[in-house]
Design a protein around this motif. Sequence first.
Motif, PDB file in Angstrom:
ATOM      1  N   GLU A 243      -5.210  -3.502   1.591  1.00  0.00           N
ATOM      2  CA  GLU A 243      -5.878  -3.504   0.030  1.00  0.00           C
ATOM      3  C   GLU A 243      -7.216  -4.461   0.666  1.00  0.00           C
ATOM      4  O   GLU A 243      -9.387  -3.878   0.456  1.00  0.00           O
ATOM      5  N   GLN A 244      -7.880  -5.472   0.907  1.00  0.00           N
ATOM      6  CA  GLN A 244      -9.362  -6.104   1.709  1.00  0.00           C
ATOM      7  C   GLN A 244      -9.786  -6.112   2.925  1.00  0.00           C
ATOM      8  O   GLN A 244     -10.500  -6.006   3.138  1.00  0.00           O
ATOM      9  N   LEU A 245      -8.747  -5.275   4.356  1.00  0.00           N
ATOM     10  CA  LEU A 245      -9.264  -4.355   5.233  1.00  0.00           C
ATOM     11  C   LEU A 245      -9.538  -3.636   4.722  1.00  0.00           C
ATOM     12  O   LEU A 245     -11.009  -3.195   5.604  1.00  0.00           O
ATOM     13  N   GLN A 246      -9.098  -2.813   3.639  1.00  0.00           N
ATOM     14  CA  GLN A 246     -10.375  -1.707   3.142  1.00  0.00           C
ATOM     15  C   GLN A 246     -11.420  -1.873   2.735  1.00  0.00           C
ATOM     16  O   GLN A 246     -12.442  -0.734   3.454  1.00  0.00           O
ATOM     17  N   ALA A 247     -11.457  -2.769   1.592  1.00  0.00           N
ATOM     18  CA  ALA A 247     -12.206  -3.116   1.157  1.00  0.00           C
ATOM     19  C   ALA A 247     -13.701  -3.798   2.053  1.00  0.00           C
ATOM     20  O   ALA A 247     -15.294  -3.173   1.770  1.00  0.00           O
ATOM     21  N   ARG A 248     -13.249  -4.383   3.047  1.00  0.00           N
ATOM     22  CA  ARG A 248     -14.122  -5.442   3.743  1.00  0.00           C
ATOM     23  C   ARG A 248     -14.722  -4.661   5.115  1.00  0.00           C
ATOM     24  O   ARG A 248     -15.123  -5.594   5.564  1.00  0.00           O
ATOM     25  N   GLY A 249     -13.752  -3.584   5.500  1.00  0.00           N
ATOM     26  CA  GLY A 249     -13.724  -2.868   6.906  1.00  0.00           C
ATOM     27  C   GLY A 249     -13.438  -3.682   8.062  1.00  0.00           C
ATOM     28  O   GLY A 249     -13.140  -5.029   8.113  1.00  0.00           O
ATOM     29  N   GLU A 250     -14.309  -3.598   8.685  1.00  0.00           N
ATOM     30  CA  GLU A 250     -14.562  -4.385  10.190  1.00  0.00           C
ATOM     31  C   GLU A 250     -14.519  -6.142  10.295  1.00  0.00           C
ATOM     32  O   GLU A 250     -14.342  -6.731  11.353  1.00  0.00           O
ATOM     33  N   ALA A 251     -15.565  -6.015   9.531  1.00  0.00           N
ATOM     34  CA  ALA A 251     -16.135  -7.723   9.665  1.00  0.00           C
ATOM     35  C   ALA A 251     -15.035  -8.458   8.876  1.00  0.00           C
ATOM     36  O   ALA A 251     -15.010  -9.417   8.953  1.00  0.00           O
ATOM     37  N   ALA A 252     -13.179  -7.945   8.344  1.00  0.00           N
ATOM     38  CA  ALA A 252     -12.426  -8.284   7.718  1.00  0.00           C
ATOM     39  C   ALA A 252     -11.103  -8.394   8.960  1.00  0.00           C
ATOM     40  O   ALA A 252     -10.411  -9.407   9.247  1.00  0.00           O
ATOM     41  N   ALA A 253     -11.473  -7.597   9.994  1.00  0.00           N
ATOM     42  CA  ALA A 253     -10.325  -7.338  11.342  1.00  0.00           C
ATOM     43  C   ALA A 253      -9.756  -8.274  11.594  1.00  0.00           C
ATOM     44  O   ALA A 253     -11.189  -9.908  11.663  1.00  0.00           O
ATOM     45  N   GLY A 254      -8.396  -9.213  11.983  1.00  0.00           N
ATOM     46  CA  GLY A 254      -7.960 -10.342  12.452  1.00  0.00           C
ATOM     47  C   GLY A 254      -8.024 -11.204  10.898  1.00  0.00           C
ATOM     48  O   GLY A 254      -7.570 -12.433  11.484  1.00  0.00           O
ATOM     49  N   TRP A 255      -8.607 -10.857  10.344  1.00  0.00           N
ATOM     50  CA  TRP A 255      -8.614 -12.327   9.248  1.00  0.00           C
ATOM     51  C   TRP A 255      -7.387 -11.938   7.891  1.00  0.00           C
ATOM     52  O   TRP A 255      -7.705 -13.138   7.333  1.00  0.00           O
ATOM     53  N   TYR A 256      -6.758 -11.351   8.315  1.00  0.00           N
ATOM     54  CA  TYR A 256      -4.813 -11.237   6.975  1.00  0.00           C
ATOM     55  C   TYR A 256      -3.876 -11.076   8.552  1.00  0.00           C
ATOM     56  O   TYR A 256      -4.051 -12.240   9.024  1.00  0.00           O
ATOM     57  N   GLY A 257      -3.128 -10.087   7.916  1.00  0.00           N
ATOM     58  CA  GLY A 257      -1.982 -10.382   8.861  1.00  0.00           C
ATOM     59  C   GLY A 257      -1.826 -10.358  10.340  1.00  0.00           C
ATOM     60  O   GLY A 257      -2.520 -10.086  10.759  1.00  0.00           O
ATOM     61  N   TRP A 258      -0.631 -11.229  10.969  1.00  0.00           N
ATOM     62  CA  TRP A 258      -0.743 -10.805  12.604  1.00  0.00           C
ATOM     63  C   TRP A 258       0.337 -10.595  12.889  1.00  0.00           C
ATOM     64  O   TRP A 258       1.683 -11.102  11.567  1.00  0.00           O
ATOM     65  N   TYR A 259       1.122  -9.975  13.182  1.00  0.00           N
ATOM     66  CA  TYR A 259       2.832  -9.488  13.599  1.00  0.00           C
ATOM     67  C   TYR A 259       3.301  -9.975  14.906  1.00  0.00           C
ATOM     68  O   TYR A 259       1.667  -9.901  16.104  1.00  0.00           O
ATOM     69  N   ALA A 260       3.896 -10.322  15.543  1.00  0.00           N
ATOM     70  CA  ALA A 260       4.261 -11.384  16.208  1.00  0.00           C
ATOM     71  C   ALA A 260       5.806 -10.564  16.912  1.00  0.00           C
ATOM     72  O   ALA A 260       6.764 -10.667  16.505  1.00  0.00           O
ATOM     73  N   LEU A 261       5.742 -10.425  17.987  1.00  0.00           N
ATOM     74  CA  LEU A 261       6.627  -9.268  18.391  1.00  0.00           C
ATOM     75  C   LEU A 261       6.684 -10.117  20.204  1.00  0.00           C
ATOM     76  O   LEU A 261       5.776 -10.869  21.037  1.00  0.00           O
ATOM     77  N   TYR A 262       8.299 -10.725  20.834  1.00  0.00           N
ATOM     78  CA  TYR A 262       8.595 -10.661  21.596  1.00  0.00           C
ATOM     79  C   TYR A 262       8.807  -9.905  22.611  1.00  0.00           C
ATOM     80  O   TYR A 262       9.977  -9.412  22.323  1.00  0.00           O
ATOM     81  N   GLY A 263       8.820  -9.833  23.783  1.00  0.00           N
ATOM     82  CA  GLY A 263       9.788  -9.080  24.629  1.00  0.00           C
ATOM     83  C   GLY A 263       8.240  -8.199  25.020  1.00  0.00           C
ATOM     84  O   GLY A 263       7.568  -7.989  24.608  1.00  0.00           O
ATOM     85  N   ASN A 264       8.631  -7.719  26.803  1.00  0.00           N
ATOM     86  CA  ASN A 264       7.787  -6.999  27.292  1.00  0.00           C
ATOM     87  C   ASN A 264       8.093  -5.219  27.378  1.00  0.00           C
ATOM     88  O   ASN A 264       7.424  -5.017  26.916  1.00  0.00           O
TER      89      ASN A 264
END
Length: 175
Positions: A58-79
């Motif tokens: 909801e926050q990313l939808q409402a705030r648009g590009e300016a909010a990109a990166g200010w909420y969740g991040w997925y952590a992946l291990y392995g290439n």
Amino acid sequence: MLAQLIHTPRLQLIAATPTSLQAELEEPTRLSDYLRAELPADWPPGEYDRSACQHFFEQLQARGEAAAGWYGWYALYGNVSPSLVGCGGYFGPPDEDGRVEIGYSLSEHWRGQGFATEIVRALVGRIAGHAPVKRIVAHAHPENLASRKVLQRTGFRQMHPSDQEDACLFEYQPN
């Protein structure tokens, strides 16, 4: 604009997008396809639950590009065949006082291997030099010794009192 991809010695952190969050909300296996990563059986982990995912969406939808990166991040291990080990992120952009709160959760299978410490260091490092950020905080339940140790190892110090009665408040002061 801050980076939307963070590389650490063992992890790749990818910023959540409305598309990734919508996939996750609809069916976790869609998130696996979106990230091209193996999803742990206990996804979503810990306190990163459906309501947190919905809030980020909801926050990313409402705030648009300016909010990109200010909420969740997925952590992946392995290439070659990456695995989703957990997630972390911010509760939003800095408030009017320059305060940002972070949180993180790991799948049970990946705990005790230093991944939480790596995630927290990456999240703090990403914003520590960002001008509006004056204070970074995190909460940990008093009985969650592992989480409290992660915060201490990454430069946070415990503060009193917490604004949440069932949690300890930790603070990191960027330079």
